[in-house]
Write an enzyme that holds these catalytic residues in place. Structure first.
Site, PDB file in Angstrom:
ATOM      1  N   ASP A 190       3.047  -7.159  -6.380  1.00  0.00           N
ATOM      2  CA  ASP A 190       2.528  -7.153  -7.748  1.00  0.00           C
ATOM      3  C   ASP A 190       3.582  -6.709  -8.757  1.00  0.00           C
ATOM      4  O   ASP A 190       4.332  -5.762  -8.504  1.00  0.00           O
ATOM      5  CB  ASP A 190       1.344  -6.166  -7.783  1.00  0.00           C
ATOM      6  CG  ASP A 190       0.681  -6.063  -9.144  1.00  0.00           C
ATOM      7  OD1 ASP A 190       0.043  -7.053  -9.540  1.00  0.00           O
ATOM      8  OD2 ASP A 190       0.792  -5.010  -9.794  1.00  0.00           O
ATOM      9  N   TYR A 203       9.229  -5.157 -13.182  1.00  0.00           N
ATOM     10  CA  TYR A 203       9.279  -3.943 -14.013  1.00  0.00           C
ATOM     11  C   TYR A 203       9.661  -2.674 -13.263  1.00  0.00           C
ATOM     12  O   TYR A 203       9.441  -1.576 -13.769  1.00  0.00           O
ATOM     13  CB  TYR A 203       7.908  -3.740 -14.680  1.00  0.00           C
ATOM     14  CG  TYR A 203       7.258  -5.017 -15.138  1.00  0.00           C
ATOM     15  CD1 TYR A 203       7.803  -5.746 -16.198  1.00  0.00           C
ATOM     16  CD2 TYR A 203       6.119  -5.522 -14.512  1.00  0.00           C
ATOM     17  CE1 TYR A 203       7.227  -6.936 -16.618  1.00  0.00           C
ATOM     18  CE2 TYR A 203       5.532  -6.714 -14.922  1.00  0.00           C
ATOM     19  CZ  TYR A 203       6.089  -7.420 -15.976  1.00  0.00           C
ATOM     20  OH  TYR A 203       5.520  -8.597 -16.381  1.00  0.00           O
ATOM     21  N   LEU A 204      10.211  -2.796 -12.065  1.00  0.00           N
ATOM     22  CA  LEU A 204      10.408  -1.598 -11.246  1.00  0.00           C
ATOM     23  C   LEU A 204      11.365  -0.576 -11.878  1.00  0.00           C
ATOM     24  O   LEU A 204      11.172   0.622 -11.741  1.00  0.00           O
ATOM     25  CB  LEU A 204      10.917  -1.971  -9.849  1.00  0.00           C
ATOM     26  CG  LEU A 204      10.026  -2.895  -9.011  1.00  0.00           C
ATOM     27  CD1 LEU A 204      10.559  -2.988  -7.590  1.00  0.00           C
ATOM     28  CD2 LEU A 204       8.569  -2.438  -9.002  1.00  0.00           C
ATOM     29  N   GLU A 218       5.051 -11.713  -7.442  1.00  0.00           N
ATOM     30  CA  GLU A 218       4.387 -11.994  -8.719  1.00  0.00           C
ATOM     31  C   GLU A 218       5.325 -11.591  -9.847  1.00  0.00           C
ATOM     32  O   GLU A 218       5.411 -10.417 -10.207  1.00  0.00           O
ATOM     33  CB  GLU A 218       3.076 -11.218  -8.852  1.00  0.00           C
ATOM     34  CG  GLU A 218       2.271 -11.710 -10.034  1.00  0.00           C
ATOM     35  CD  GLU A 218       1.749 -10.626 -10.986  1.00  0.00           C
ATOM     36  OE1 GLU A 218       1.011 -10.984 -11.902  1.00  0.00           O
ATOM     37  OE2 GLU A 218       2.106  -9.441 -10.836  1.00  0.00           O
ATOM     38  N   ASP A 264      -8.330  -0.729 -13.021  1.00  0.00           N
ATOM     39  CA  ASP A 264      -7.747  -2.076 -13.076  1.00  0.00           C
ATOM     40  C   ASP A 264      -8.057  -2.780 -11.755  1.00  0.00           C
ATOM     41  O   ASP A 264      -7.169  -3.355 -11.117  1.00  0.00           O
ATOM     42  CB  ASP A 264      -6.245  -2.005 -13.357  1.00  0.00           C
ATOM     43  CG  ASP A 264      -5.624  -3.389 -13.536  1.00  0.00           C
ATOM     44  OD1 ASP A 264      -6.379  -4.379 -13.609  1.00  0.00           O
ATOM     45  OD2 ASP A 264      -4.381  -3.481 -13.586  1.00  0.00           O
ATOM     46  N   HIS A 319      -7.190 -14.369 -10.397  1.00  0.00           N
ATOM     47  CA  HIS A 319      -8.133 -13.342 -10.838  1.00  0.00           C
ATOM     48  C   HIS A 319      -7.825 -12.800 -12.230  1.00  0.00           C
ATOM     49  O   HIS A 319      -8.577 -11.979 -12.742  1.00  0.00           O
ATOM     50  CB  HIS A 319      -8.101 -12.186  -9.827  1.00  0.00           C
ATOM     51  CG  HIS A 319      -6.765 -11.503  -9.821  1.00  0.00           C
ATOM     52  ND1 HIS A 319      -5.620 -12.105  -9.346  1.00  0.00           N
ATOM     53  CD2 HIS A 319      -6.374 -10.296 -10.279  1.00  0.00           C
ATOM     54  CE1 HIS A 319      -4.596 -11.281  -9.499  1.00  0.00           C
ATOM     55  NE2 HIS A 319      -5.025 -10.174 -10.065  1.00  0.00           N
ATOM     56  N   ASP A 320      -6.713 -13.191 -12.810  1.00  0.00           N
ATOM     57  CA  ASP A 320      -6.342 -12.731 -14.146  1.00  0.00           C
ATOM     58  C   ASP A 320      -6.737 -13.772 -15.187  1.00  0.00           C
ATOM     59  O   ASP A 320      -7.215 -14.850 -14.849  1.00  0.00           O
ATOM     60  CB  ASP A 320      -4.830 -12.480 -14.213  1.00  0.00           C
ATOM     61  CG  ASP A 320      -4.423 -11.238 -13.436  1.00  0.00           C
ATOM     62  OD1 ASP A 320      -5.211 -10.269 -13.417  1.00  0.00           O
ATOM     63  OD2 ASP A 320      -3.315 -11.239 -12.847  1.00  0.00           O
ATOM     64  N   ASN A 356       4.857  -1.163  -8.606  1.00  0.00           N
ATOM     65  CA  ASN A 356       5.377  -0.681  -9.882  1.00  0.00           C
ATOM     66  C   ASN A 356       4.752   0.617 -10.370  1.00  0.00           C
ATOM     67  O   ASN A 356       5.396   1.413 -11.037  1.00  0.00           O
ATOM     68  CB  ASN A 356       5.170  -1.769 -10.941  1.00  0.00           C
ATOM     69  CG  ASN A 356       5.687  -1.369 -12.297  1.00  0.00           C
ATOM     70  OD1 ASN A 356       6.900  -1.180 -12.469  1.00  0.00           O
ATOM     71  ND2 ASN A 356       4.792  -1.196 -13.255  1.00  0.00           N
ATOM     72  N   HIS A 357       3.462   0.799 -10.032  1.00  0.00           N
ATOM     73  CA  HIS A 357       2.730   1.929 -10.623  1.00  0.00           C
ATOM     74  C   HIS A 357       1.666   2.411  -9.648  1.00  0.00           C
ATOM     75  O   HIS A 357       1.336   1.724  -8.679  1.00  0.00           O
ATOM     76  CB  HIS A 357       2.062   1.480 -11.925  1.00  0.00           C
ATOM     77  CG  HIS A 357       1.378   0.153 -11.809  1.00  0.00           C
ATOM     78  ND1 HIS A 357       1.997  -1.039 -12.138  1.00  0.00           N
ATOM     79  CD2 HIS A 357       0.148  -0.200 -11.354  1.00  0.00           C
ATOM     80  CE1 HIS A 357       1.174  -2.049 -11.908  1.00  0.00           C
ATOM     81  NE2 HIS A 357       0.041  -1.572 -11.422  1.00  0.00           N
ATOM     82  N   GLN A 411      -2.209   3.742 -15.413  1.00  0.00           N
ATOM     83  CA  GLN A 411      -1.328   3.240 -14.353  1.00  0.00           C
ATOM     84  C   GLN A 411       0.123   3.661 -14.608  1.00  0.00           C
ATOM     85  O   GLN A 411       0.963   2.832 -14.980  1.00  0.00           O
ATOM     86  CB  GLN A 411      -1.419   1.713 -14.267  1.00  0.00           C
ATOM     87  CG  GLN A 411      -2.785   1.215 -13.792  1.00  0.00           C
ATOM     88  CD  GLN A 411      -2.963  -0.268 -14.058  1.00  0.00           C
ATOM     89  OE1 GLN A 411      -2.955  -0.709 -15.208  1.00  0.00           O
ATOM     90  NE2 GLN A 411      -3.116  -1.054 -13.011  1.00  0.00           N
TER      91      GLN A 411
HETATM   92  C1  NOJ Z   1      -0.841  -8.210 -12.055  1.00  0.00           C
HETATM   93  C2  NOJ Z   1      -2.219  -8.356 -11.477  1.00  0.00           C
HETATM   94  O1  NOJ Z   1      -2.444  -9.699 -11.146  1.00  0.00           O
HETATM   95  C3  NOJ Z   1      -3.191  -7.850 -12.520  1.00  0.00           C
HETATM   96  O2  NOJ Z   1      -4.509  -8.103 -12.139  1.00  0.00           O
HETATM   97  C4  NOJ Z   1      -2.938  -6.390 -12.772  1.00  0.00           C
HETATM   98  O3  NOJ Z   1      -3.760  -5.942 -13.825  1.00  0.00           O
HETATM   99  C5  NOJ Z   1      -1.479  -6.117 -13.119  1.00  0.00           C
HETATM  100  N1  NOJ Z   1      -0.556  -6.827 -12.275  1.00  0.00           N
HETATM  101  C6  NOJ Z   1      -1.162  -4.642 -13.003  1.00  0.00           C
HETATM  102  O4  NOJ Z   1      -1.098  -4.281 -11.654  1.00  0.00           O
END
Ligand code: NOJ
Length: 553
Positions: A204, A208-209, A246, A64, A319-320, A106-107, A172
């Site tokens: 990030d 979800y923690l 985020e 990822d 970036h998403d 989170n992961h 993850q």
């Molecule tokens: C949010 C990030 O912006 C994204 O790119 C990622 O895949 C997920 N969190 C998981 O970490």
């Protein structure tokens, strides 16, 4: 230049999201790296950037793109070394630019030694670093985020006969924050980077923690309590550093991430300094397509006041995929129809396209979108390459199509790397419209009419008017729904943003009773408008025209 020592520096800073792998390659392996960024800092300084957000830089199998961390204390070998990171920090700081990086709380990656240990046996000392269950029926109310690839938030581990919990890819696994060792370890990691001199983190996936049965496992009180613990530590030991959260959530669910008192914005926030304003983003695109500003106004009306020592971070792209999680199902379908006509443009609940192609490469729309970005309440963030109008490649894997190499020059290879472009980690954009021979930094820096110069101008003008960023903002009630107008005020300073979001000429009447007798001037163009003679001020705007207005007697 040195860093300002204003602890509230982020209130009116310009942020830049920099994707390390695609920015600049110093060692000719076709992948960007930390050392490559240093010679490009002059460019960012010229643009007017105050803070860089670096994409995840830690060792990772990159399933990822680095959000699957395998070692929190090191740098991915593709990107360099810890010393390279220190050199980058020094070089940025000496130009007055701060640096934050992703903090993936989170992961971890399934290749992280904790998980490798954890899955060895049920009584491994690291077992409890992750969330395990005998069934995949727990936490049924938690949604799946990567809907295109993940059938469940549980994945079965053959070796130990239990399921492990993950909100993102199965590679993850989620950390178990009910285990105090995990919570403490993360604080140690945070301190390690802060000790090195980093200016903060983009935290990030924070909703979800924790997991609790009978909830959607998002925004839980335990999560807020833990984030407050991180903040208190930073405040006490690393003043001036920030947490940018985020949390892809509705405004009312975002508000608690700032902490303080929900009913009193004068009580200082004690959780995140900043949080991305997710819901406003898709509404800007919707408004631009429909020529109707209603949704922008409504979501801002639904946005609670935040503590004075906090700030929104506003963005157009990152970036998403352009996420459509914070819209209604009907609007999601509409947005896909409007902006993702090809099935390949869609990904999960979003759209994998960049800013310029989304806006038809229409300079008027790109400018207007940025005029909104740079004037909305909050601090703006630019996604690398959007300042020159880079394109995308929807055919690349996952979200890589919006993460292609930065286009520095028109020369073969686009100035990204010395190696053969065939060896670049993903291909350069090379089509007729967005290809690097046409869209590149070198050409735009020498052309005063380029998008780069417009962006630079927005930033410079914004900085000259701290009322943007610091002011209270109110949206003017207008009968013409194609026009957006909002007024920032701070002490004696005001700034009115007005923009026509449609492709037609629009006439609007703005209620400006307090400015009768004043003359508005556009601080971007230095053009003076006709004086305000009566309370209702008429204005005609050409398609996608905008003004940033100040008033003088
Ligand atoms: C949010 C990030 O912006 C994204 O790119 C990622 O895949 C997920 N969190 C998981 O970490």
């Amino acid at each position: 230049m040195t860093l300002t020592n204003d602890p509230l520096w982020y209130k009116n800073a310009i942020f830049y999201e920099l994707h390390i792998r695609s920015f600049a390659d110093s060692n000719g392996d076709g992948k960007g790296d930390l050392a490559g960024i240093i010679p490009k800092l002059d460019y960012l300084q010229e643009l007017g950037i105050d803070c860089i957000w670096l994409s995840p830089m830690f060792p990772s199998p990159l399933k990822d793109d680095g959000y699957d961390v395998a070692d929190y204390f090191n740098i991915h070998p593709d990107y360099g070394t810890v010393d390279d990171f220190k050199a980058l920090l020094d070089a940025a700081h000496s130009r007055g630019i701060r640096v934050i990086t992703d903090l993936v709380l989170n992961h971890t990656s399934d290749e992280h030694p904790w998980f490798v240990e954890a899955r060895k046996s049920k009584n491994n000392p690291y077992r409890d670093y992750y969330v395990w269950s005998d069934t995949d029926q727990k936490y049924k109310d938690a949604r799946i985020i990567f809907v295109d690839t993940e059938p469940s938030n549980w994945t079965y581990d053959e070796a130990t006969g239990q399921y492990y919990w993950h909100r993102f890819y199965a590679s993850q696994p989620d950390l178990n924050y009910d285990n105090p060792a995990v919570a403490d370890k993360m604080i140690e990691i945070i301190r390690y980077w802060l000790d090195m001199g980093i200016d903060g983190f983009r935290a990030d996936a924070v909703p979800y923690l924790f997991e609790r049965e009978g909830t959607n496992c998002e925004n839980l009180p335990e999560t807020h309590a833990y984030l407050k613990r991180i903040r208190a530590m930073m405040e006490a030991q690393y003043p001036g550093t920030i947490l940018l959260g985020e949390a892809n959530q509705w405004p009312w669910d975002l508000r608690p991430y700032f902490g303080g008192d929900p009913n009193d914005p004068t009580v200082p926030g004690d959780e995140f300094h900043m949080a991305f304003h997710f819901p406003i983003m898709p509404r800007i695109f919707k408004a631009l397509k429909l020529g109707n500003t209603t949704d922008i106004i409504n979501i801002m009306a639904d946005t609670p006041a935040i503590p004075t020592n906090c700030q929104w971070c506003v963005f157009l792209r990152n970036h998403d995929e352009l996420t459509l999680e914070m819209v209604t199902e009907a609007d999601r379908q509409l947005m896909w129809q409007l902006y993702a006509p090809e099935p390949r443009m869609r990904l999960n609940l979003g759209i994998r396209r960049r800013l310029a192609p989304l806006l038809d490469n229409d300079r008027r729309k790109i400018e207007l979108a940025n005029a909104i970005l740079f004037s909305l309440p909050g601090a703006p963030i630019i996604y690398y390459g959007d300042e020159i109008g880079m394109g995308d490649n929807i055919w690349l894997f996952d979200r890589n199509g919006v993460r292609t190499p930065m286009q520095w020059t028109a020369e073969p290879g686009a100035g990204f790397s010395q190696t053969d472009p065939a060896d670049y980690w993903v291909p350069l954009i090379d089509d007729d419209t967005y290809g690097y021979p046409k869209i590149n930094v070198a050409a735009q820096m020498t052309d005063p009419t380029s998008l780069f110069h417009t962006m630079k101008h927005f930033i410079a003008v914004r900085k000259a008017h701290p009322v943007l960023g610091w002011g209270r903002c109110e949206f003017l009630p207008l009968t013409n729904q194609a026009v957006l107008a909002y007024l920032h005020r701070r002490e004696a300073a005001q700034m009115l943003m007005v923009g026509n979001l449609s492709d037609q000429i629009q006439t609007v009447t703005m209620p400006l009773p307090e400015f009768v007798g004043h003359t508005p001037a556009d601080v971007l163009t230095e053009q003076t408008l006709s004086p305000i003679i009566e309370a209702n001020y008429p204005l005609t705007l050409s398609p996608y025209q905008y003004h940033w207005l100040t008033f003088s007697r």
